[in-house]
Design an enzyme around this catalytic site. Structure first.
Site, PDB file in Angstrom:
ATOM      1  N   GLY A 369       3.600  -2.251-105.984  1.00 24.74           N
ATOM      2  CA  GLY A 369       4.872  -1.785-105.459  1.00 24.74           C
ATOM      3  C   GLY A 369       6.039  -2.677-105.824  1.00 24.74           C
ATOM      4  O   GLY A 369       6.047  -3.381-106.841  1.00 24.74           O
ATOM      5  N   SER A 370       7.040  -2.704-104.954  1.00 24.86           N
ATOM      6  CA  SER A 370       8.353  -3.273-105.266  1.00 24.86           C
ATOM      7  C   SER A 370       8.380  -4.777-105.481  1.00 24.86           C
ATOM      8  O   SER A 370       9.395  -5.331-105.893  1.00 24.86           O
ATOM      9  CB  SER A 370       9.339  -2.914-104.146  1.00 24.86           C
ATOM     10  OG  SER A 370       9.494  -1.513-104.048  1.00 24.86           O
ATOM     11  N   VAL A 371       7.289  -5.487-105.200  1.00 26.89           N
ATOM     12  CA  VAL A 371       7.295  -6.934-105.401  1.00 26.89           C
ATOM     13  C   VAL A 371       7.564  -7.308-106.857  1.00 26.89           C
ATOM     14  O   VAL A 371       7.992  -8.416-107.155  1.00 26.89           O
ATOM     15  CB  VAL A 371       5.965  -7.579-104.941  1.00 26.89           C
ATOM     16  CG1 VAL A 371       5.873  -7.610-103.448  1.00 26.89           C
ATOM     17  CG2 VAL A 371       4.787  -6.861-105.552  1.00 26.89           C
TER      18      VAL A 371
END
Length: 675
Positions: A369-371
């Site tokens: 995801g957004s990491v």
């Protein structure tokens, strides 16, 4: 008659003369031949190397234990072995082993009376063949069919008989080295004169005085019974191992086996031709195995594993982790690559059973995801798609033909445009997609068309690889995986344009937790991709066991330098600071703003599904999310970088488990490492 008697007398006189000639002329020579001795070199085990944490605490050592040994002489016969086995069985009990049917047969036939009786039962047609192999096979098959019943003592004797029979001449084996009682030692000690070859010695087993939370990373050692692994048998034999030697079979124990094993002690033994040992002399006293000093801190490791277990238990109790298959956390020194703690939990959702699995940090991959957005923004800056002074992009959703709207988690229209730092703070998927389309020069008309070059995936993946995402980190542990790449093209050879956009904000390719901590460390230290490592030093332990002399120190290894300017780096760092300390209401990790020292980082959520392995064709699998967080602290001068992943959570009950875990990891580290 006189003639016959004369001949007999002459022959008898000749025989007496010949015997006298041999006795007088060659007697001393034959006597010397009988008493002549042969020499052989035998080896014996030395203690295996010890592993310490970075404060000198023993993580894995050797615990001494009593053992009953047997050394097989040159002249030992099957009848001798049978007698010794029966005598030993009067004083020993072996409860953790049961004799096999073949061992029962061998022991039963070692009794001459039994073997004679069984030989008499062999049909005459088989005996007349005079084929020993055929006759023996017939005898053994007869005994097997008779289902011989042994007493408990005889069963122990059968096990002992098998062990001694399989020993090499002049080699020392363990008859019993587990759960040996004081009574057994005392009784055998009293009767050693009746038990030639039997002795009372010591053996060792691996011990873990500071807990076993990282035992999966330390690995395991084979037992004497298991001996050398069959898949590498020839390799070990050609390197001087015996078949019953204990060797490392996994991870650090296997990776550093040549160092941990040490060098065997050797003795030269002279034996008489008639049997028995005449003299024994030590040739080399041996060298204990090398010691490994690891980068891990035993106390910190315990705290991290404990926090992970407690927080994961709360996720299970709330129902958020009903379909989850585990959780992982890893901490690293961003300046050197030294791993500070490695923790993992593996869970079977069907059985609701959890086990420690620190190895999942290197051999499990997840869509994170957004990491990864820090790497995406960093790549956009390096490639001049955006600049430190001009990095604002429209925050309008992406509309592809025939597919649902692609947007961020917040409502459409919340922002008209965003700069890079704010896009990281509010975790804008839209910003990353527009950045990707500008970067690869996509031809995009909302709701009408989108076309991309065939190299679009390669362009973005090359950038992620630069930060360590999607490729092996080179950590000094076997079994590391590179992650999983999604498909780039469909069956018709057309590029999957929507998936390119998914990749830009972390919702396509899968990465490992150790890749995530290497990636965030690269941002924390200013752009140096450091190789993670577990073994800090190699040395040898003093005889008193109180001091380790270091022979080798690991030097930090820079795998790559990110080619960005200070201003470009600061854009990414500012965004990751604002993820925690920003003021925008859509910030994703403001719960960490009060943690001391200050944390910078990036949260992430990736959509996934639960696929039940017991029902692979299930319809409508539950929708889940992978919750992640990467960070570093202190924000201004990072000393620790962390990565946390809680895969397979209920999207409605996701909570802030990754933030709780990050807080615990940072606070515990600085409590234990006060300057």
């Amino acid at each position: 008659m006189k003639l016959i008697l004369g001949i007999i007398f002459i022959l008898f006189a000749t025989l007496v003369g010949q015997l006298a000639y041999l006795q007088i002329g060659y007697g001393s020579r034959f006597k010397a031949e009988v008493q002549k001795s042969n020499s052989a070199v035998v080896s014996s085990q030395v203690p295996r190397g010890v592993m310490y944490d970075n404060k000198g605490r023993v993580l894995v050592g050797n615990k001494a234990k009593n053992a009953i040994t047997y050394t097989k002489s040159v002249s030992t016969t099957a009848d001798d072995i049978y007698k010794i086995s029966n005598l030993l069985s009067q004083y020993l009990q072996i409860k953790d082993e049961k004799p096999t049917s073949q061992q029962v047969v061998d022991y039963y036939l070692a009794n001459k009376k039994n073997s004679t009786q069984e030989a008499a039962k062999v049909p005459k047609s088989i005996r007349e063949t005079q084929d020993d192999n055929l006759i023996n096979a017939r005898i053994k098959s007869q005994v097997l069919k008779e289902h011989i019943k042994l007493t408990e003592r005889q069963k122990t004797a059968a096990i002992i008989f098998n062990k001694i029979s399989g020993a090499y001449t002049l080699s020392t084996i363990y008859i019993k080295n587990n759960d040996l009682t004081d009574k057994e030692i005392a009784e055998i000690g009293e009767h050693l004169s009746e038990l030639p070859g039997v002795g009372i010695g010591t053996d060792w087993q691996r011990s873990y005085p500071n807990g076993s939370s990282i035992r999966s990373i330390i690995g395991s050692v084979s037992t004497e019974k298991a001996g050398l692994p069959s898949d590498n048998l020839q390799y070990y034999l050609t390197n001087g191992y015996s078949r019953n030697d204990r060797v490392g079979t996994s991870y650090l124990e296997e990776e550093y086996e040549p160092l941990l094993r040490g060098t065997k002690a050797t003795s030269k033994i002279w034996t008489k031709t008639a049997g028995g040992i005449e003299q024994s002399k030590s040739v080399y006293s041996g060298q204990a195995g090398s010691s490994l000093i690891l980068t891990l801190d035993a106390k910190y490791q315990k705290e991290v594993q404990k926090s992970l277990e407690q927080i994961y238990a709360s996720a299970l109790a709330s129902g958020a982790a009903h379909y989850s298959n585990g959780a992982y956390a890893v901490a690293m020194n961003p300046k050197t690559g030294a791993l500070l703690a490695i923790a993992g939990i593996s869970r079977d959702p069907n059985k609701n059973k959890t086990t420690n699995n620190a190895l999942g940090v290197i051999n499990q991959s997840f869509v994170m995801g957004s990491v990864v957005k820090g790497a995406m923004v960093g790549g956009g800056l390096i490639n001049k798609v955006i600049t430190p002074t001009n990095n604002t992009l429209p925050d309008t959703p992406v509309y592809l033909p025939g597919t649902p709207i692609k947007k961020s988690v917040y409502p459409v229209g919340t922002f008209g445009a965003l700069d890079a730092a704010t896009a990281l703070e509010v975790s804008s998927n839209i910003y990353m997609m527009h950045l990707a389309m500008n970067w690869i020069h996509a031809d995009y008309v909302p709701k009408t068309k989108i076309s991309m070059p065939a190299t679009a995936f390669d362009t973005l993946r090359h950038n992620f690889n630069m930060f360590g995402l999607g490729q092996k980190t080179g950590v000094d542990l076997p079994g590391e995986i590179a992650g999983i790449q999604g498909r780039s093209f469909n069956e018709q050879g057309q590029i999957l344009s929507g998936s390119v956009l998914d990749l830009s904000y972390g919702n396509y390719d899968a990465y490992t937790p150790i890749q995530m901590v290497q990636y965030v460390s690269t941002i924390a230290n200013g752009g140096y991709r450091m190789q993670p490592y577990v073994v800090q030093s190699i040395g040898h332990t003093a005889n008193d066991g109180k001091k380790v002399y270091v022979d080798y120190n690991k030097k930090p290894n820079v795998q790559l330098r990110i080619p960005w300017t200070t201003d470009e780096l600061n854009v990414v760092r500012q965004g990751m600071w604002r993820v925690v300390h920003g003021t925008n209401s859509w910030g994703t990790a403001h719960k960490l703003k009060d943690v001391k020292p200050a944390i910078s980082g990036k949260s992430g959520t990736a959509q996934t599904f639960y696929f039940d392995p017991e029902h692979p064709r299930q319809k409508n699998p539950p929708e889940l999310v992978n919750a992640t967080f990467v960070g570093y602290a202190p924000s201004d001068k990072p000393e620790i970088a962390t990565a946390v992943i809680f895969p397979g959570l209920d999207p409605d009950l996701e909570g802030s488990y990754t933030l709780q875990m990050t807080k615990a990891m940072v606070e515990d580290y600085f409590k234990l490492h006060k300057k």
